[in-house]
Write an enzyme that holds these catalytic residues in place. Structure first.
Site, PDB file in Angstrom:
ATOM      1  N   LYS A  29       5.134   4.407  -7.067  1.00 51.79           N
ATOM      2  CA  LYS A  29       5.965   5.486  -7.268  1.00 51.79           C
ATOM      3  C   LYS A  29       5.456   7.059  -7.584  1.00 51.79           C
ATOM      4  O   LYS A  29       5.615   7.791  -7.071  1.00 51.79           O
ATOM      5  CB  LYS A  29       7.028   5.458  -8.421  1.00 51.79           C
ATOM      6  CG  LYS A  29       8.296   6.030  -8.529  1.00 51.79           C
ATOM      7  CD  LYS A  29       9.314   5.662  -9.309  1.00 51.79           C
ATOM      8  CE  LYS A  29       9.696   4.385  -9.379  1.00 51.79           C
ATOM      9  NZ  LYS A  29      10.386   3.611 -10.587  1.00 51.79           N
ATOM     10  N   ARG A  98       9.876   6.817 -16.035  1.00 53.81           N
ATOM     11  CA  ARG A  98      10.101   5.744 -15.010  1.00 53.81           C
ATOM     12  C   ARG A  98       8.644   4.965 -14.855  1.00 53.81           C
ATOM     13  O   ARG A  98       7.792   5.416 -14.748  1.00 53.81           O
ATOM     14  CB  ARG A  98      10.428   6.322 -13.774  1.00 53.81           C
ATOM     15  CG  ARG A  98      11.493   7.502 -13.819  1.00 53.81           C
ATOM     16  CD  ARG A  98      11.648   8.357 -12.620  1.00 53.81           C
ATOM     17  NE  ARG A  98      12.057   7.752 -11.264  1.00 53.81           N
ATOM     18  CZ  ARG A  98      11.898   8.167 -10.162  1.00 53.81           C
ATOM     19  NH1 ARG A  98      11.651   9.478  -9.938  1.00 53.81           N
ATOM     20  NH2 ARG A  98      12.251   7.492  -9.185  1.00 53.81           N
ATOM     21  N   GLY A 107      13.968  -3.285  -9.929  1.00 52.71           N
ATOM     22  CA  GLY A 107      14.540  -3.494 -11.004  1.00 52.71           C
ATOM     23  C   GLY A 107      14.050  -4.267 -12.082  1.00 52.71           C
ATOM     24  O   GLY A 107      14.576  -4.738 -12.857  1.00 52.71           O
ATOM     25  N   MET A 109      11.206  -3.465 -13.968  1.00 55.50           N
ATOM     26  CA  MET A 109      10.890  -2.833 -15.128  1.00 55.50           C
ATOM     27  C   MET A 109      11.855  -1.692 -15.714  1.00 55.50           C
ATOM     28  O   MET A 109      12.816  -1.739 -15.208  1.00 55.50           O
ATOM     29  CB  MET A 109       9.321  -2.387 -15.150  1.00 55.50           C
ATOM     30  CG  MET A 109       8.646  -3.527 -15.073  1.00 55.50           C
ATOM     31  SD  MET A 109       6.894  -2.946 -14.822  1.00 55.50           S
ATOM     32  CE  MET A 109       6.695  -2.199 -13.463  1.00 55.50           C
ATOM     33  N   HIS A 467      20.305  -4.697  -5.866  1.00 54.97           N
ATOM     34  CA  HIS A 467      19.318  -5.415  -6.330  1.00 54.97           C
ATOM     35  C   HIS A 467      19.315  -6.849  -5.680  1.00 54.97           C
ATOM     36  O   HIS A 467      18.437  -7.259  -5.133  1.00 54.97           O
ATOM     37  CB  HIS A 467      19.777  -5.617  -7.853  1.00 54.97           C
ATOM     38  CG  HIS A 467      18.719  -6.576  -8.597  1.00 54.97           C
ATOM     39  ND1 HIS A 467      19.259  -8.171  -8.454  1.00 54.97           N
ATOM     40  CD2 HIS A 467      17.797  -6.638  -8.983  1.00 54.97           C
ATOM     41  CE1 HIS A 467      18.208  -8.594  -9.235  1.00 54.97           C
ATOM     42  NE2 HIS A 467      17.195  -7.664  -9.632  1.00 54.97           N
ATOM     43  N   SER A 794     -15.038 -32.054  12.303  1.00 52.98           N
ATOM     44  CA  SER A 794     -13.693 -31.607  11.854  1.00 52.98           C
ATOM     45  C   SER A 794     -13.402 -31.815  10.458  1.00 52.98           C
ATOM     46  O   SER A 794     -13.653 -32.863  10.116  1.00 52.98           O
ATOM     47  CB  SER A 794     -12.573 -32.490  12.740  1.00 52.98           C
ATOM     48  OG  SER A 794     -11.258 -31.947  12.449  1.00 52.98           O
ATOM     49  N   CYS A 862      -8.890 -29.893  10.577  1.00 54.80           N
ATOM     50  CA  CYS A 862      -7.521 -30.746  10.707  1.00 54.80           C
ATOM     51  C   CYS A 862      -6.712 -31.011   9.918  1.00 54.80           C
ATOM     52  O   CYS A 862      -5.781 -31.599   9.728  1.00 54.80           O
ATOM     53  CB  CYS A 862      -7.911 -31.928  11.678  1.00 54.80           C
ATOM     54  SG  CYS A 862      -8.949 -32.884  10.848  1.00 54.80           S
ATOM     55  N   TYR A 882     -12.189 -23.501  15.823  1.00 52.48           N
ATOM     56  CA  TYR A 882     -10.822 -23.976  15.797  1.00 52.48           C
ATOM     57  C   TYR A 882     -10.055 -24.437  14.500  1.00 52.48           C
ATOM     58  O   TYR A 882     -10.731 -24.973  13.717  1.00 52.48           O
ATOM     59  CB  TYR A 882     -10.353 -24.768  17.126  1.00 52.48           C
ATOM     60  CG  TYR A 882     -10.587 -26.195  16.893  1.00 52.48           C
ATOM     61  CD1 TYR A 882      -9.715 -27.243  16.205  1.00 52.48           C
ATOM     62  CD2 TYR A 882     -11.901 -26.885  17.211  1.00 52.48           C
ATOM     63  CE1 TYR A 882     -10.082 -28.404  15.783  1.00 52.48           C
ATOM     64  CE2 TYR A 882     -12.290 -28.075  17.039  1.00 52.48           C
ATOM     65  CZ  TYR A 882     -11.266 -28.922  16.309  1.00 52.48           C
ATOM     66  OH  TYR A 882     -11.783 -30.219  16.001  1.00 52.48           O
TER      67      TYR A 882
END
Ligand code: ADP
Ligand code: MG
Ligand code: MG
Length: 910
Positions: A29, A98, A107, A109, A467, A794, A862, A882
């Site tokens: 903010k 704030r 909402g 805090m 909210h 693998s 895998c 992969y």
């Protein structure tokens, strides 16, 4: 000049000193208020106290040295800029205090408005507000006393922990005495009386008078904001959203502007695009003659932002201009809070707005079209969790189902469940495994537990920015808000809609996309995105912004990614589906299920075999069945690699449970029946019983102990490959040996397998690779040796996690993982997301040492981690070839592999 002895730590920044990149220090903010200030937008002046000050306060329980003086200095500049003094009895400056952390926590805090009012300055405020519209507001006195009672209420509740209901009851009493249900009917005298009542409540709970000294009010409010970082609901929200616990919040002190000075004043929220669908347009809610908290709390019903054009064209046009400017500047959807004070527009907040999964894709696509971002950036702005959400099924609607109400589609999805009216009940029923829909008039931060437990949320009040809507979107939970045909009665645990009464436990279905509410359980169907993946929606021909955006971004991910994506599939049908979802091979074909069903009998014969001939007969009977299984899969995966894992679990899993068998045998013996067969079976089960089967006779160990078992599987694979290849398709089998811990195990299996393969394959041109799982820590640590005998590795990260940590998964998840998560020993279960530092290190060592020994070694994974977004990024970094995951996770893995490539390899197009 005197030399400065110590450089004081800077804890306070004027808005003009910050910018949007300082979120860590100034909170989201504060950083964005600074950014807007520097863009020259109309932001009320103010300053931000840093998160560092908060952290220092939380660590010691005291404001750090220098903070008080720095606040005093910035307050003095603020007073000078405004030409007013905080709480001046004649013409008071009022401020809001704030909270604002790095990550938005809507909402969660605290915010206190109107700080600086007291018994004297309330008079000054009234005088200064003189000339307000008497008709609409009841005049300046009314406004001033209403502001004062709001301060005591907010201050009492958030700073001094006075129970909020007490103030609400007093307000209700005042309205009842007046014979009205509307706050606006209370006049200045009523509100003066209410202030007295509020002060008494304040005194009763705190043992002190409401503080009259403005600077004391300010300091206490700042402390309360610091402390709100550790409020229970904030802690819970952070855990849910995986926001780190040690960031702290900044505190913004902002000169008050007033939206409640009459009909030419008001307050609102706006989005530069629809946060639910991503569509372009003007989205927001406006409330005339109100203070900001009234909109966000969803207490009064708002009007659509478009109405503002009629109410105040000048402010409306200015706002639209600012919104366009902000969007161009942030190159993203912005979410805005504003207030109009007597026709003058003020910007109170902006941030890059939260959005639904669908909107994330659509907006990213649009921003590319508009030339604001490139495709790499678009890919970066969506994620696999969002894509997974878009693959959820939707309601299938036919004429049987008529909606009973329509609210706002606040967070998409299709949810059915039992109606509950309280957070506690939602938690209770969910714990019993029920799906529940939490129904409230509006939600507030205390409902968070219930919202987490619920399948969906339905409210009768509030817009897209209430909210309920904001929090549900953040959680990816279905939500319909503002369904005002529904009359909710929480104490009686029922709601009435269209003359019908719905009580707790009744089933309702809510559609978070359309906002429609249905009674009963509506059946579901596949989502559009799944239809697209399945090939039944062609993005070139459908008029569907979401499908087009998904197609475009997925194509880019495919172009960028370095990891291939395979699937785990054991049947032709799974293989076919995964292929449509973009799988480029099978990374794990388990063979266990091929020994179940009516083949159990053969397995029993194999296990009970008295001699070689018996055993060979059983294996010979299994061979053609196995071969047919593999043929089907090779055909489906024509041209793509298929990794087949030789049988892995302990053999006793294929036999009846010991206890049951023992009882059967005893009963049969009692009856004098011939039980020779059963007795042999029972003896075998006893023989094979293991205290710790996960660490027992399984995987390669089994293959080395039961002669001919692996050989039969290898032969079935090779023969199937030859048959399929002769029929014109291409089979590319890779035989994978499970649970290898030492190279000698693999060498033994391999020697036998190669003989069979050579014999079967002949000159058919089929090539069969032989490799191993890396799932025992010893294998990872001796990967250099093992690679001498393996053409591929693998990683079986499930077992590697179990054995790496010494966890038995089935036992630990329920027993203590919750506690470990609570204590922060894990941020997330290591079975869900790979533990980079420990298990991940084993993967890294094995990959490096394996490749060093055999550069062409193929590397894949895998385990279930193959479809987990975080883990996919890790496997990309380690340089695997992969990942393999379940068919439904394949698109998620493709997307995340593309994102990983863009993030670590840098952009190729900027
Ligand atoms: P949250 O983080 O919960 O959105 P805010 O700090 O944005 O809390 O404050 C809540 C509401 O109070 C905002 O919607 C805003 O409209 C109003 N508000 C905050 N500061 C001021 C101010 N200086 N002047 C007028 N209204 C304010
Ligand atoms: Mg806000
Ligand atoms: Mg395993």
């Amino acid at each position: 000049m005197a030399k400065q002895e110590t450089v004081e730590h800077k804890y306070v920044y004027a808005f003009a000193e910050g910018n949007k990149d300082l979120k860590e220090l100034l909170g989201g903010k504060g950083a964005n208020l600074a950014e807007m200030t520097n863009l020259g937008l109309p932001v009320p002046p103010g300053f931000t106290i840093t998160t560092e000050a908060c952290k220092a306060y939380l660590a010691t329980g005291e404001e750090p040295d220098g903070l008080a003086d720095q606040i005093a200095a910035h307050l003095a500049s603020l007073e000078q800029a405004m030409g007013k003094r905080l709480g001046d009895p004649e013409d008071p400056l009022l401020v809001s205090v704030r909270s604002g952390a790095k990550f938005s926590m809507p909402g969660m805090m605290e915010t206190v408005l109107n700080v600086g009012l007291n018994d004297h300055s309330v008079q000054g405020l009234a005088r200064q507000a003189g000339g307000v519209d008497q008709e609409a507001t009841g005049g300046a006195d009314r406004f001033a006393w209403d502001s004062y009672r709001r301060l005591i209420q907010m201050f009492g509740k958030t700073v001094c922990e006075v129970p909020g209901e007490e103030f609400e009851h007093a307000l209700d009493d005042a309205k009842r005495a007046k014979g009205t249900g509307n706050d606006l009917d209370l006049d200045a005298d009523d509100l003066r009386g209410l202030v007295d009542a509020y002060k008494k409540i304040f005194f009763k709970h705190t043992g002190r008078e409401f503080p009259q000294e403005p600077r004391e009010q300010l300091d206490l409010a700042i402390r309360a904001v610091f402390e709100s970082w550790n409020a229970e609901r904030a802690v819970l929200y952070r855990r849910q959203e995986r926001i780190p616990a040690d960031l702290g919040t900044a505190v913004n002190v902002v000169a008050m502007v007033f939206g409640n000075l009459g009909p030419d004043s008001g307050t609102g929220v706006a989005f530069t695009r629809d946060p639910a669908s991503g569509a372009q347009g003007i989205y927001g809610d406006y409330l005339a003659n109100a203070q900001g908290e009234d909109v966000v709390a969803g207490i009064r019903n708002t009007v659509p932002l478009q109405e503002l054009e009629r109410l105040d064209k000048k402010s409306y046009d200015e706002l639209l201009g600012i919104m366009a400017r902000l969007e161009g500047h942030y190159k993203d959807l912005c979410d805005i809070e504003f207030t109009i004070e007597r026709g003058k527009l003020w910007m109170l907040q902006t941030r890059v707005g939260k959005r639904t999964a669908a909107a994330a894709f659509v907006i990213a696509g649009q921003l590319v079209d508009e030339g604001l971002i490139d495709l790499d950036e678009a890919l970066h702005r969506v994620n696999g969790a969002q894509l997974a959400q878009l693959m959820f099924p939707r309601f299938r609607l036919d004429h049987e189902f008529q909606p009973v109400a329509k609210g706002i589609g606040a967070s998409p999805g299709a949810a059915s469940g039992k109606v509950v009216f309280t957070s506690a009940r939602a938690v209770e029923l969910a714990a019993e495994g029920e799906s529940v829909i939490l129904v409230r008039r509006e939600t507030n931060p205390d409902d968070l537990n219930g919202m987490i437990a619920a399948q969906g949320i339905l409210t009768s009040r509030g817009g897209k920015t209430s909210h309920a809507a904001v929090v549900a979107r953040g959680m990816g939970k279905t939500c319909v808000s503002g369904a005002d045909e529904i009359d909710v009665n929480v104490p009686q645990r029922r709601f009435v809609v269209g003359g019908q009464t719905v009580v707790e436990g009744d089933i309702v279905s809510i559609d978070g996309t359309t906002g429609k509410v249905y009674l009963g359980e509506v059946p579901v169907m596949p989502s559009e995105v799944v239809q697209y993946f399945e090939g039944s929606l062609d993005p070139a021909h459908v008029d569907n912004a979401l499908v087009r955006a998904v197609h475009r971004i997925m194509s880019h991910a495919d172009a960028r990614r370095r990891l291939a994506v395979r699937t785990n599939a054991d049947t032709g049908a799974d293989a076919a589906r995964a292929r449509r979802f973009g799988a480029e091979g099978i990374g794990l074909c388990r063979t266990e299920h091929m020994f179940l069903g009516d083949r159990r009998e053969l397995v029993e014969r194999l296990i009970l075999a008295r001699d070689n001939a018996d055993r060979e007969a059983a294996l010979a009977a299994l061979l053609p069945l196995q071969r047919a299984d593999f043929e089907e899969i090779f055909r489906e995966m024509d041209g793509m690699p298929v990794t087949v894992r030789l049988i892995d679990p302990p053999l006793h899993e294929f036999l009846p449970p010991l206890e049951q068998l023992a009882v059967n045998v005893a009963v049969a013996q009692e009856r004098g029946e011939d039980v020779a067969q059963e007795e042999a079976l029972l003896a075998a089960v006893r023989r094979m019983h293991e205290e710790n089967p996960m660490l027992g006779l399984r995987g390669v160990r089994l293959g080395l102990v039961i002669p001919g078992l692996f050989a039969m599987q290898v032969r079935a694979i090779a023969e199937a490959a030859v048959t399929v290849t002769r029929s014109g398709a291409v089979a590319r089998p890779e035989i994978m040996v499970p649970l290898v811990g030492a190279v000698q195990e693999l060498e033994t299996v391999r020697a036998e397998a190669e003989k069979i393969i050579a014999e079967v394959v002949g000159d058919s041109g089929v090539e069969v690779l032989i490799g191993t799982m890396i799932e025992v820590p010893r294998a990872a640590l001796t990967a250099g040796q093992i690679a001498e005998a393996a053409q591929f590795f693998s990683f079986g990260t499930n077992d590697l996690t179990q054995m790496g940590w010494g966890f038995s998964r089935d036992d630990v998840e329920g027993a203590f993982f919750w506690r470990y998560l609570e204590l922060g020993i894990f941020g997330i279960s290591p079975f869900e997301s790979i533990d980079r530092d420990g298990v991940g290190r084993l993967v890294r060592i094995a990959a490096e040492e394996g490749r060093a020994a055999r550069p062409e070694l193929k590397l894949g994974v895998c385990g279930e981690h193959g479809g987990d977004p975080e883990s996919v990024h890790f496997f990309h970094e380690v340089g695997l070839d992969y990942v393999s995951c379940s068919p439904f996770r394949v698109p998620v893995a493709r997307l995340e592999a593309g994102r990983a490539a863009v993030e670590t390899d840098g952009s190729d197009s900027r």
